[in-house]
Design an enzyme around this catalytic site. Structure first.
Site, short mmCIF file in Angstrom:
data_model
loop_
_atom_site.label_atom_id
_atom_site.label_comp_id
_atom_site.label_asym_id
_atom_site.label_seq_id
_atom_site.Cartn_x
_atom_site.Cartn_y
_atom_site.Cartn_z
N ASP A 25 -40.30 -28.73 22.90
CA ASP A 25 -38.97 -28.50 23.48
C ASP A 25 -38.17 -29.77 23.27
OD1 ASP A 25 -36.74 -28.03 25.07
OD2 ASP A 25 -37.89 -27.06 26.66
N GLU A 38 -36.73 -21.02 23.15
CA GLU A 38 -35.41 -21.40 23.69
C GLU A 38 -34.39 -21.61 22.58
OE1 GLU A 38 -35.30 -25.18 25.80
OE2 GLU A 38 -33.43 -24.59 26.81
N ASP A 87 -30.30 -27.62 22.94
CA ASP A 87 -31.60 -27.62 23.61
C ASP A 87 -32.38 -26.43 23.04
OD1 ASP A 87 -33.67 -27.66 25.49
OD2 ASP A 87 -32.38 -27.23 27.22
N HIS A 146 -30.09 -22.27 31.60
CA HIS A 146 -29.09 -23.06 32.32
C HIS A 146 -27.82 -23.24 31.51
CE1 HIS A 146 -30.51 -26.39 29.68
NE2 HIS A 146 -31.66 -25.74 29.79
N HIS A 206 -28.12 -29.66 32.77
CA HIS A 206 -28.24 -28.54 33.71
C HIS A 206 -26.96 -28.51 34.53
CE1 HIS A 206 -32.93 -28.53 33.40
NE2 HIS A 206 -32.34 -28.00 32.36
N GLU A 211 -34.22 -19.71 28.00
CA GLU A 211 -35.58 -20.17 27.70
C GLU A 211 -36.64 -19.45 28.51
OE1 GLU A 211 -36.39 -24.25 28.88
OE2 GLU A 211 -34.40 -24.40 29.73
#
Ligand code: MN
Ligand code: MN
Length: 311
Positions: free
Chosen positions: A89, A293, A100, A162, A170, A199
């Site tokens: 990740d 994700e 992300d 998020h 976040h 994710e």
């Protein structure tokens, strides 16, 4: 904000996304049984810089029942096990515009490991297909859950996607993988231009909720708190500048203090509440976890996946 700054923000988001996608491919190719986890993340983080980005957080390499927030410590000797689900990740930012993205690498595959990994990918794809401006987050969660359940596995209930804003990973809105009916009308609506990371995590565990299962190796800055010790204050201000106030790894501090001083430095900063730790998250019952994700920009009709896999 005028149009040109919106455009350059958009360009930087897309650039961060391309770098993240390329780095994820590259880093996943490094994952083999017996390979050092530290080496894997260092190669990945180096790649991000080579491609013209900065890490938005330390690369997470969460193995088997670890779900998230594991990054190797300084001199960490852990290696990829002979049989493993390895979640890579990673985050990239370009002037604070963040991408992300994560993927699961299977070492010594079996049917269950395949199923878990495919379920996470399917949950992510179903979510992406449901995104457009005006849709409630609840609807997206429902699609994630449905897709995952169709593989006879379960989503992890207390890890969520998020919203993302500049320099803020976040940013307030959570996107869970379950959708309790009671929460439908309270659920926020997605808006055009919003940046979100989705994710889903999957498991066969009968109690699919993660807990803190290991000491933090990743830390975040507290708002407007500075250490009282002048020397520490100087180091701290350099850290804030270098890491752009985004999360950092304990091992990264080796560029500011000697390796033997890393722990004491972190302890002092924690004690004065200048930073907080992100504990390692995982399943105490040791069931394996898979994850997928992507980051996307919500549009009127659908979305743009900024971290789309490159062929
Ligand atoms: Mn991530
Ligand atoms: Mn994320």
């Amino acid at each position: 904000m005028n149009n040109s700054s919106v455009d350059s923000g958009r360009e930087k988001l897309l650039k961060a996304g391309r770098i993240a996608a390329q780095t994820l491919n590259y880093t996943c190719h490094q994952v083999n049984a017996g390979k050092s986890l530290l080496e894997i993340v260092e190669i990945g983080e180096q790649k991000i810089s080579e491609l013209g980005g900065r890490p938005a957080f330390p690369i997470n390499v969460s193995v088997n029942h670890h779900a998230a927030h594991y990054t190797p410590s300084y001199g960490d000797s852990a290696v990829v096990p002979e049989k493993a689900l390895v979640k890579i990740d990673l985050g990239v930012h370009v002037d604070g515009y963040i991408a992300d993205t994560a993927r699961t690498v299977i070492i010594d595959s079996d049917a269950e490991m395949e199923q878990l990994t495919q379920a996470a990918e399917a949950g992510l794809n179903a979510a992406i297909a449901s995104v457009r401006s005006g849709v409630r987050v609840w609807e997206v969660s429902k699609e994630i859950n449905k897709a995952i359940r169709s593989f006879n596995v379960r989503p992890i209930e207390n890890l969520t996607g998020h919203s993302i804003e500049q320099f803020n990973l976040h940013a307030g809105i959570s996107i869970p993988a379950i959708a309790p009916a009671s929460e439908r009308v309270l659920s926020p609506r997605l808006k055009e231009g919003m940046v979100i990371a989705i994710e889903p995590f999957t498991t066969y565990s009968p109690s699919p909720r993660i807990s803190n299962i290991g000491e933090a190796q990743i830390f975040g800055f507290a708002q407007r708190k500075n250490p009282s010790n002048p020397m520490l204050r100087r180091i701290f201000s350099q850290m804030k500048l270098k890491y752009a106030q985004l999360p950092f790894a304990a091992r990264w501090l080796a560029e500011f203090v000697s390796p033997t001083e890393i722990n004491d430095t972190l302890s002092s900063l924690l004690e004065e509440r200048c930073i907080h730790g992100y504990a390692v998250l995982g399943l105490p019952d040791k069931h394996f976890v898979a994850q997928a994700e992507h980051t996307l920009i919500v549009t009127r009709e659908s979305c743009i996946v900024t971290t789309k896999k490159l062929s």
